[in-house]
Design a protein around this motif. Structure first.
Motif, PDB file in Angstrom:
ATOM      1  N   VAL A 110       0.821  -1.211   0.000  1.00  0.00           N
ATOM      2  CA  VAL A 110       0.000   0.000   0.000  1.00  0.00           C
ATOM      3  C   VAL A 110       0.854   1.259   0.000  1.00  0.00           C
ATOM      4  O   VAL A 110       0.516   2.246  -0.666  1.00  0.00           O
ATOM      5  CB  VAL A 110      -0.960  -0.003   1.208  1.00  0.00           C
ATOM      6  CG1 VAL A 110      -1.800   1.271   1.216  1.00  0.00           C
ATOM      7  CG2 VAL A 110      -1.873  -1.214   1.161  1.00  0.00           C
TER       8      VAL A 110
ATOM      9  N   ARG B 134       1.855   1.993  -3.428  1.00  0.00           N
ATOM     10  CA  ARG B 134       0.704   2.405  -4.241  1.00  0.00           C
ATOM     11  C   ARG B 134       0.293   3.839  -3.929  1.00  0.00           C
ATOM     12  O   ARG B 134      -0.127   4.583  -4.815  1.00  0.00           O
ATOM     13  CB  ARG B 134      -0.475   1.449  -4.037  1.00  0.00           C
ATOM     14  CG  ARG B 134      -0.189   0.005  -4.443  1.00  0.00           C
ATOM     15  CD  ARG B 134      -1.455  -0.735  -4.832  1.00  0.00           C
ATOM     16  NE  ARG B 134      -2.515  -0.674  -3.858  1.00  0.00           N
ATOM     17  CZ  ARG B 134      -2.728  -1.568  -2.889  1.00  0.00           C
ATOM     18  NH1 ARG B 134      -1.895  -2.609  -2.752  1.00  0.00           N
ATOM     19  NH2 ARG B 134      -3.743  -1.462  -2.068  1.00  0.00           N
TER      20      ARG B 134
ATOM     21  N   ALA C   9      -7.902   7.305  -0.975  1.00  0.00           N
ATOM     22  CA  ALA C   9      -7.930   5.881  -0.619  1.00  0.00           C
ATOM     23  C   ALA C   9      -8.542   5.054  -1.740  1.00  0.00           C
ATOM     24  O   ALA C   9      -8.111   3.915  -1.993  1.00  0.00           O
ATOM     25  CB  ALA C   9      -8.714   5.680   0.679  1.00  0.00           C
TER      26      ALA C   9
ATOM     27  N   THR D 132      -7.349   1.106  -0.834  1.00  0.00           N
ATOM     28  CA  THR D 132      -7.132   0.745   0.560  1.00  0.00           C
ATOM     29  C   THR D 132      -8.117   1.513   1.426  1.00  0.00           C
ATOM     30  O   THR D 132      -8.961   2.270   0.922  1.00  0.00           O
ATOM     31  CB  THR D 132      -5.679   1.051   0.987  1.00  0.00           C
ATOM     32  OG1 THR D 132      -5.435   0.471   2.271  1.00  0.00           O
ATOM     33  CG2 THR D 132      -5.425   2.552   1.057  1.00  0.00           C
TER      34      THR D 132
ATOM     35  N   THR E 132      -5.836   3.785   6.618  1.00  0.00           N
ATOM     36  CA  THR E 132      -4.482   3.432   6.172  1.00  0.00           C
ATOM     37  C   THR E 132      -3.863   4.573   5.382  1.00  0.00           C
ATOM     38  O   THR E 132      -2.673   4.898   5.546  1.00  0.00           O
ATOM     39  CB  THR E 132      -4.518   2.169   5.304  1.00  0.00           C
ATOM     40  OG1 THR E 132      -5.117   1.104   6.046  1.00  0.00           O
ATOM     41  CG2 THR E 132      -3.116   1.754   4.877  1.00  0.00           C
ATOM     42  N   THR E 133      -4.656   5.203   4.545  1.00  0.00           N
ATOM     43  CA  THR E 133      -4.172   6.339   3.759  1.00  0.00           C
ATOM     44  C   THR E 133      -3.739   7.480   4.662  1.00  0.00           C
ATOM     45  O   THR E 133      -2.667   8.086   4.456  1.00  0.00           O
ATOM     46  CB  THR E 133      -5.281   6.825   2.800  1.00  0.00           C
ATOM     47  OG1 THR E 133      -5.633   5.762   1.908  1.00  0.00           O
ATOM     48  CG2 THR E 133      -4.820   8.035   1.999  1.00  0.00           C
TER      49      THR E 133
END
Length: 235
Positions: free
Chosen positions: A155, A158, A189, A194, A198-199
């Motif tokens: 992630v 990305r 996100a 994701t 998390t972002t």
């Protein structure tokens, strides 16, 4: 959405970057005479996934996202569009329903060209047809690349790639040395594929590493070279 007097295609500042840049003078006059033009506020839907297309949408000003809704109810942004880009052409040419929705990321002006005129340009203008084929080829290549990224890249990588994609797509129209964009964490996100949480956490890490800075929904890229190194760690 509000309709108003459509701007002249021949004097459009983004025409040279657009598929319509392949059109000749009299063709542009015909397009200007028959098209409609609409304003969309941030968050308004330009066309809905699952509906039938009746024409081609060309972005005059503003930023647009093309997004699909997953079976889990989560949105996945599959494309970002800028002034001069056309959206919805695949479904229009294939005579199928839209496979994704187009939504204004900020206030936008979008021109609408009727399907009959779109098909006439394909039939009579080889440059237009070739330009359309190039759009299909580019979109296919980007889709293949995205599948690889989602399958193999972590992630963090990305997210770095998503920030560089935003810079590549929208930097020229901003015209500043450092690239800044206002984008919701939900939309970012959705590009990365994701969770919003998390972002936010990874953006905080990038901020601590002085790669970016943030203010509200705005993100400024301070060190694109570091982002490039991060997103190519696994190449």
């Amino acid at each position: 959405m509000m309709k108003f007097s459509a701007p002249d295609c021949q004097n459009c500042p983004t025409r040279k970057f657009s598929l319509l840049g392949t059109c000749k003078g009299h063709e542009l006059e015909d397009v200007s005479a028959t098209k409609s033009c609409f304003t969309f506020k941030k968050g308004q839907v330009i066309f809905h996934e699952g509906t039938r297309p009746s024409g081609l949408h060309c972005i005059s000003t503003g930023k647009v996202k093309v997004a699909k809704m997953g079976s889990d109810g989560k949105e996945q942004i599959v494309r970002l569009a800028k002034p001069g880009d056309v959206v919805g052409y695949r479904a229009l040419l294939a005579d199928t329903n839209y496979s994704a929705s187009a939504v204004a990321l900020d206030d936008a002006v979008v021109c609408f060209i009727p399907k009959t005129q779109f098909l006439e340009l394909i039939a009579t203008n080889n440059d237009f047809s070739n330009g359309l084929m190039k759009l299909f080829s580019r979109a296919l290549g980007e889709a293949e690349e995205r599948v690889v990224q989602m399958a193999y890249k972590p992630v963090r990588e990305r997210l770095a790639e998503a920030l560089l994609l935003l810079q590549k797509t929208y930097h020229l129209q901003d015209g500043e040395d450092k690239f800044t964009i206002s984008i919701s964490r939900e939309d970012l996100a959705s590009i990365v594929g994701t969770a919003k949480e998390t972002t936010i956490r990874l953006l905080s890490e990038f901020k601590d590493e002085q790669i970016i800075t943030t203010k509200g929904s705005s993100i400024t890229i301070l060190d694109p070279d570091k982002l490039f190194k991060i997103c190519h760690l696994y190449d």
